[in-house]
Structure formats: C-alpha cells, structure tokens
Design a protein around this motif. Structure first.
Motif, mmCIF file in Angstrom:
data_model
loop_
_atom_site.group_PDB
_atom_site.id
_atom_site.type_symbol
_atom_site.label_atom_id
_atom_site.label_comp_id
_atom_site.label_asym_id
_atom_site.label_seq_id
_atom_site.Cartn_x
_atom_site.Cartn_y
_atom_site.Cartn_z
ATOM 1 N N VAL A 68 -60.449 -14.408 -101.661
ATOM 2 C CA VAL A 68 -60.626 -13.597 -101.129
ATOM 3 C C VAL A 68 -62.216 -13.119 -99.943
ATOM 4 N N SER A 69 -60.889 -14.310 -99.067
ATOM 5 C CA SER A 69 -61.764 -14.390 -97.948
ATOM 6 C C SER A 69 -63.309 -14.167 -97.999
ATOM 7 N N PRO A 70 -63.861 -14.678 -98.809
ATOM 8 C CA PRO A 70 -65.189 -14.435 -99.051
ATOM 9 C C PRO A 70 -66.470 -14.401 -97.715
ATOM 10 N N GLN A 71 -66.872 -14.152 -97.667
ATOM 11 C CA GLN A 71 -68.438 -14.083 -95.853
ATOM 12 C C GLN A 71 -69.619 -15.120 -96.884
ATOM 13 N N ASP A 123 -53.540 -21.709 -97.783
ATOM 14 C CA ASP A 123 -54.405 -22.423 -97.879
ATOM 15 C C ASP A 123 -55.276 -22.569 -98.863
ATOM 16 N N ALA A 124 -55.592 -21.860 -99.400
ATOM 17 C CA ALA A 124 -56.174 -22.425 -100.450
ATOM 18 C C ALA A 124 -55.720 -22.774 -101.724
ATOM 19 N N ILE A 125 -53.912 -22.429 -101.993
ATOM 20 C CA ILE A 125 -53.041 -23.345 -102.668
ATOM 21 C C ILE A 125 -53.774 -24.858 -101.859
ATOM 22 N N GLU A 126 -53.266 -25.411 -101.215
ATOM 23 C CA GLU A 126 -53.457 -26.688 -100.066
ATOM 24 C C GLU A 126 -54.337 -26.942 -100.343
ATOM 25 N N LEU A 127 -55.643 -26.153 -100.424
ATOM 26 C CA LEU A 127 -56.944 -27.143 -100.262
ATOM 27 C C LEU A 127 -57.186 -27.186 -100.858
ATOM 28 N N LEU A 128 -56.843 -26.361 -102.533
ATOM 29 C CA LEU A 128 -56.821 -27.774 -104.000
ATOM 30 C C LEU A 128 -55.904 -28.548 -104.380
ATOM 31 N N GLY A 129 -54.858 -28.574 -103.792
ATOM 32 C CA GLY A 129 -54.195 -29.409 -104.425
ATOM 33 C C GLY A 129 -53.800 -28.544 -105.436
ATOM 34 N N ILE A 130 -53.499 -27.343 -105.702
ATOM 35 C CA ILE A 130 -52.311 -26.849 -107.188
ATOM 36 C C ILE A 130 -51.556 -25.899 -107.462
ATOM 37 N N GLY A 131 -49.896 -26.560 -106.437
ATOM 38 C CA GLY A 131 -49.211 -25.814 -105.878
ATOM 39 C C GLY A 131 -49.030 -26.325 -106.862
ATOM 40 N N ASN A 132 -48.582 -27.402 -108.063
ATOM 41 C CA ASN A 132 -48.072 -27.821 -108.388
ATOM 42 C C ASN A 132 -48.015 -27.153 -109.888
ATOM 43 N N LEU A 133 -49.168 -26.402 -109.661
ATOM 44 C CA LEU A 133 -49.886 -25.331 -111.523
ATOM 45 C C LEU A 133 -49.526 -24.320 -111.126
ATOM 46 N N SER A 193 -64.105 -31.133 -98.828
ATOM 47 C CA SER A 193 -63.274 -30.303 -98.186
ATOM 48 C C SER A 193 -63.493 -28.874 -97.229
ATOM 49 N N LEU A 194 -63.953 -28.200 -98.678
ATOM 50 C CA LEU A 194 -63.624 -26.717 -98.149
ATOM 51 C C LEU A 194 -65.559 -25.893 -97.427
ATOM 52 N N HIS A 195 -66.354 -27.332 -97.449
ATOM 53 C CA HIS A 195 -67.215 -27.226 -96.363
ATOM 54 C C HIS A 195 -66.724 -27.908 -95.346
ATOM 55 N N LYS A 196 -65.439 -28.439 -94.895
ATOM 56 C CA LYS A 196 -65.277 -29.020 -93.609
ATOM 57 C C LYS A 196 -64.175 -28.273 -92.831
ATOM 58 N N GLU A 197 -63.200 -27.703 -93.639
ATOM 59 C CA GLU A 197 -61.863 -27.268 -93.276
ATOM 60 C C GLU A 197 -62.328 -25.400 -93.283
ATOM 61 N N LEU A 198 -63.299 -24.502 -94.011
ATOM 62 C CA LEU A 198 -63.854 -23.320 -94.032
ATOM 63 C C LEU A 198 -65.021 -23.361 -93.283
#
Lengths: 357, 228
Positions: free
Chosen positions: A150-153, A116-126, A178-183
């Motif tokens: 690290v699943s921060p609180q 999810d973290a990779i998808e959310l930031l669009g860094i899958g190709n890096l 988008s972080l704000h909306k997704e998580l």
C-alpha cells in the motif's frame, strides 16, 4: 528541513493510562522499546488510529492525522501495519491478500510495486497458496509484503518477530533489515528485545508504564548512563564502521570507526561496506597500559567519560573512543585499582564484537 | 400419492420458507453484526427477546401475534386504517409470524460466526485502506460464510416445520395459509394415513438432506450446535 513525526497521546484503558509524547525524524527505523505492558502496542495502535485517544495530536511530515476534535480514520491514514500475528485473510490466497490493500490505493499513490514487495520478501513461490498452508515465518513475510504494497508513508510494526521461534526469527529478520535499505519508508518498530533493537533501529523511544522516558539516536540512547538500558544485563554500544581492508593471512576484516580499527573474523563483505557492530559492555575490559601479550585483538585508547555504580560490586563506565561512546562493565574493585576518574586515559580491550549487518 | 391440495400446500410452504429466510437474512445480518460488536449494557435484553421463540410454546407466540395482527390489534388496525385488511389469516400474516418464530435460528448462528471472526481481520482491512462498509462486505461476510449457510438452512427448515404459530394466526385456509405440516395434521385427522406418510416422509427426507449438506460443508459444527 528534515521532516518529523510528532505525537502526543493521552488515553485511558481501565486502570492503564497512556500519556506519551515524542518527536522523531520521519526517516529510518525507530524502535519503540519497553517491557511488556508498558503501552508500546497501545501507542502504535493510536498512531494507526486503531485506538482513539481522549486527547491526541499526531503530525507526520506536513500532514496532521489527529488533533483536538479531529481524528483521521485508520483507513485514510497512509500507513502500513504489521501485527504481531500475521493475521492474513484466511478466505484469500497469498496473491489476493497482497492485492487487497493495493486495489484500494489510487493509481498515483502506488510507489512500491507489488513485484518489488514480493521480491523483497522472497515470497514469489507462495502466491497461489492459502494462508493455512504457510509456516509462521512465511505468513509473517506475506503480511509484511501486504503492508508494503500500500506504499505506506509510515510503516508500523508491532513485534512482528515475537510470535516466531528462534529459527523463524532468523529467517524473517534479514528481510526486515533489507526493507530499511531498499525502501525509503520510515518505520516504527515495537519491540521488547534489545537484540532486535540493536540490529534494526536508528532511533529509539524508551517507554515505561505508559510514558515515554526518553527518545533519541540509538548510539546515544544505548550508552547513556542515566537511562536503564546501560544497566541491562546485555547492555552494549552500537558502532557504525566501514570495511577498510582485509588481513588475508589470518582471514580477518578490518573495520574502521572514528575511534580506531576493529578486526573481526571473516571476509564476507566488500571494501567500503557500511557495517553495524555491537560491543557488549561485559566483554569490554580496561587496562592502563596497552597490553601486547594478550589474545585480545581489539584494543584501542579511550577516555573515561562517566562512571556509574550499578550494584554493590559492579560499575558501568562510559568511554569515548574518538567521539564514539562505548560501555564497559567492571567491578568496583577494578575501578578503584585503576584509579578511574572522569578524563582518565585507558585502553579498552574488546573480547568479542557482534557484526549486526 | 399427492393430490392437488397437497401440492398447493407444498407450494405455499416453500414460498413461505423462502420468503421468511430471505427477510431474516437481510434483517438478521445487520442485527447479528451489531449484537456481535456492541458493548451496550442492556444488549442481553435484546438477545433474550430474540431467543424467546426457542422456549415459548408456539401457540403462545401465535396467540399474541393474532392479537397484534387481528382487526382489533394495533398492527391490524393500522393496516385497516390505511385501507388494507387485517393481517390475521392471510399469507402476509404468516410471513410476519414466521419471521419472529424463526429469528433466533438465523440471528444466533450469524452472531456466533461474526463473533468468531474477532476484531483483528477488520483492523487489518482498515490498515489496508478499506472503509467500514467495504471491510464488512469483503472481510466479515466472506469469513462468516459457514454461519450464513447454517443460518439459511436452519431458518428455512424451521419455517417449513412450524405448526402452532401457523395454526393460530394463519388458520387452515387451503390455497392461502394451509402449509404442509397442517395438511399432514388434516390427513391424520381424516385417517388418510397414506397421504400423511408421503408428506411426512418427504419432509423428513428434505430436513435430513439439508442438515447433511450443512454438516458436510461446515467443518465448524460449533455454530450449528449453538443454534440448536
């Protein structure tokens, strides 16, 4: 009961004294705003435990992170931290950077998946790349994903866009929005850019010379005349609105808010979408009667709520459109000719509206 | 070419250099880390003491070590009281002398490498749940790798090349404390120039290859230069 973050820190660094106290909801994005050198970063570092305060108290939700005689070490605090410079580990590739914190997290505390973290930031190709081969914007996206993994609180962000040029900022900003909306992770976001704050924050802590001047809801804070924000050059009001329909003929969107309807160009959104608008005070003019022969599209009735003289010729007026506060910057001469007083009913003509999300 | 005593001297030299390098890497790493992080007011005193062998004539260092390690010296007397023998003129004495003599060549590159990392990567690791020891091993040490290579090679090569200290505290006992540099001296004294050539040429070549390896591996020459 809504959970909250309560903090009180006092710490000396040479001549600088941080003496800050605030209480904010543990929800949404809180901007820590102030000019350079006012102690925003120091306060954020104190929250992370990277600075040890001579005296401090910090409670996040039900958990005490710091109190007299106790300070939880930074590696035990359930935070994510994004520094101003991406600060990726140069001896690891992107994937290893992302996994560094994740590997140290007990299985049951893993709520955000690496995927999810990779998808959310669009860094899958890096993932296989080394940090030195990435652009500034890519590095910062990896750094944000690494902090999320690290699943921060509580996510702490120290001007993550400040080291980037304008184009890179525009590249990274949508990801942060988008972080704000997704998580559902509360974020404390340090910034000295009112524009960034307007785009991202729900809540605002205003700092000056090591102290918290005030804190509160962003809509309220932006339009309070007793705070310095209303006197800034680009003072503005933030409005939440809902897409209510489209004007097909003229290619306009109709955005409904408590004080009326606002029309803006474009049709990119869906009916029912929530949007955030920014009305710059300079672009809001006032008339006593509803003008019809004008090129200005957005005109709605408002009531004068408060007036403040900000210069020999300038005034800023706080208006209520329905219950929603907006600001208008006009000259003293205009105010006098319109006979503005608290309670006067006028029409606000809004020349331009910025769609923030 | 090389006779048997040359080979024995070579063996002792390599053993001494390897042992010294290992001891220095183990003790020098925490010391260098502390020096790179500490804000202690009098840290410079310790740094000056560590740097002393860089400027002190080796014979002076050797002389004091001899007094310290000999039967009447505090350390030598301590060894005797515990039923051992004084350390002067033994291989152990040589190791102790070499550790002091080569210390700046190991500690300084490590200290520079740790300082160059800065505070930030360690803070990042802390916010990613790594405990202090964890971040030292997974962040500080890997990032300081060029410094470790430089430190190991310089410590090793410098120990191989030492002469004055060895002569003072080790004497010249074949099979026990006779190292290559002293064997070369003996050959020249005895006018056995062919032997001296083989040994000198060999040392020259080895030192050169080691340094080429370091410079080729480390794009960061700074660390090496600072140490020398």
């Amino acid at each position: 009961m809504q959970s909250s973050i309560q903090a009180k820190f006092k710490l000396h660094r040479g001549d600088f004294l941080l003496d800050a106290e605030f209480s904010i909801p543990a929800k949404g994005v809180t901007a820590l705003f102030g000019s350079s050198g006012c102690g925003k970063t120091t306060l954020l570092r104190a929250i992370a435990g990277l600075e040890t305060a001579q005296s401090g108290f910090l409670k996040v939700g039900e958990m005490i992170w710091q109190e007299t005689g106790y300070s939880m070490p930074p590696h035990q605090r359930p935070i994510g931290y994004v520094f101003q410079e991406a600060s990726l580990f140069e001896h690891m590739n992107v994937q290893q950077n992302l996994e560094y914190g994740l590997k140290r997290l007990p299985e049951k505390e893993r709520k955000v998946s690496l995927h999810d973290a990779i998808e959310l930031l669009g860094i899958g190709n890096l993932l296989r790349r080394k940090p030195h081969s990435l652009s500034g914007g890519e590095k910062q996206r990896v750094a944000i994903a690494r902090a999320l993994a690290v699943s921060p609180q509580l996510l702490l962000m120290d001007e993550p866009l400040a080291a980037l040029d304008q184009n890179r900022k525009m590249e990274v900003l949508p990801y942060i929005q988008s972080l704000h909306k997704e998580l559902d992770i509360p974020v404390i976001y340090v910034s000295h850019s009112l524009e960034e704050v307007a785009q991202l924050a729900d809540h605002l802590i205003l700092m000056e010379a090591g102290r918290v001047v005030n804190s509160g809801d962003i809509h309220d804070m932006f339009t309070r005349l007793d705070l310095p924000l209303a006197q800034e050059l680009d003072a503005s009001a933030i409005i939440n609105a809902t897409v209510s329909g489209f004007d097909e003929v003229y290619h306009l969107m109709l955005l409904e808010f408590a004080g009326g309807t606002i029309r803006v160009a474009g049709q990119a959104l869906q009916k029912g979408d929530e949007v955030r608008l920014r009305l710059i005070a300079r672009d809001v003019s006032l008339t006593l009667e509803h003008q019809s022969a004008t090129s200005i599209l957005n005109i709605f009735p408002v009531i004068v709520d408060e007036i403040l003289q900000t210069g020999p010729a300038q005034m800023v007026v706080r208006l209520l459109a329905g219950e929603v506060p907006i600001l208008s910057k006009i000259t003293r001469k205009s105010a006098s000719e319109l006979g503005l007083k608290i309670g006067t009913k006028v029409y606000a003509q809004v020349k331009s509206v910025a769609l923030l999300s | 070419m090389l006779n048997e005593s040359d080979l024995i001297a070579l063996g002792i030299t390599l053993k001494l250099a390897l042992l010294t390098t290992c001891i220095l890497l183990l003790t020098g790493t925490p010391l260098a880390w502390w020096l790179s992080r500490s804000r202690w007011r009098y840290k410079f005193l310790l740094e000056a003491i560590i740097a002393l062998p860089l400027v002190l004539p080796p014979t002076v260092l050797g002389f004091y070590l001899l007094l310290l390690l000999g039967p009447n010296g505090p350390l030598g007397a301590l060894m005797m009281s515990m039923g051992g023998q004084p350390l002067a003129f033994t291989f152990s004495g040589l190791v102790i002398g070499s550790v002091f003599y080569s210390m700046p060549f190991v500690v300084q590159p490590l200290q520079d490498a740790f300082s160059a990392i800065g505070q930030r990567p360690m803070e990042v690791a802390a916010t990613l749940r790594a405990s202090p020891l964890d971040r030292f091993f997974t962040v500080a040490i890997p990032l300081a790798r060029p410094g470790f290579l430089t430190a190991a090679v310089l410590g090793f090569a410098h120990t191989v090349g030492e002469f004055g200290v060895v002569l003072m505290i080790g004497g010249n006992i074949p099979g026990e404390t006779q190292v290559l540099s002293i064997a070369i001296y003996d050959h020249v004294e005895g006018l056995e120039y062919a032997h001296a050539h083989w040994l000198s040429g060999g040392l020259l070549l080895m030192s050169f290859i080691l340094l080429i390896a370091v410079y080729a591996f480390n794009s960061r020459f700074r660390v090496v230069k600072n140490a020398i």
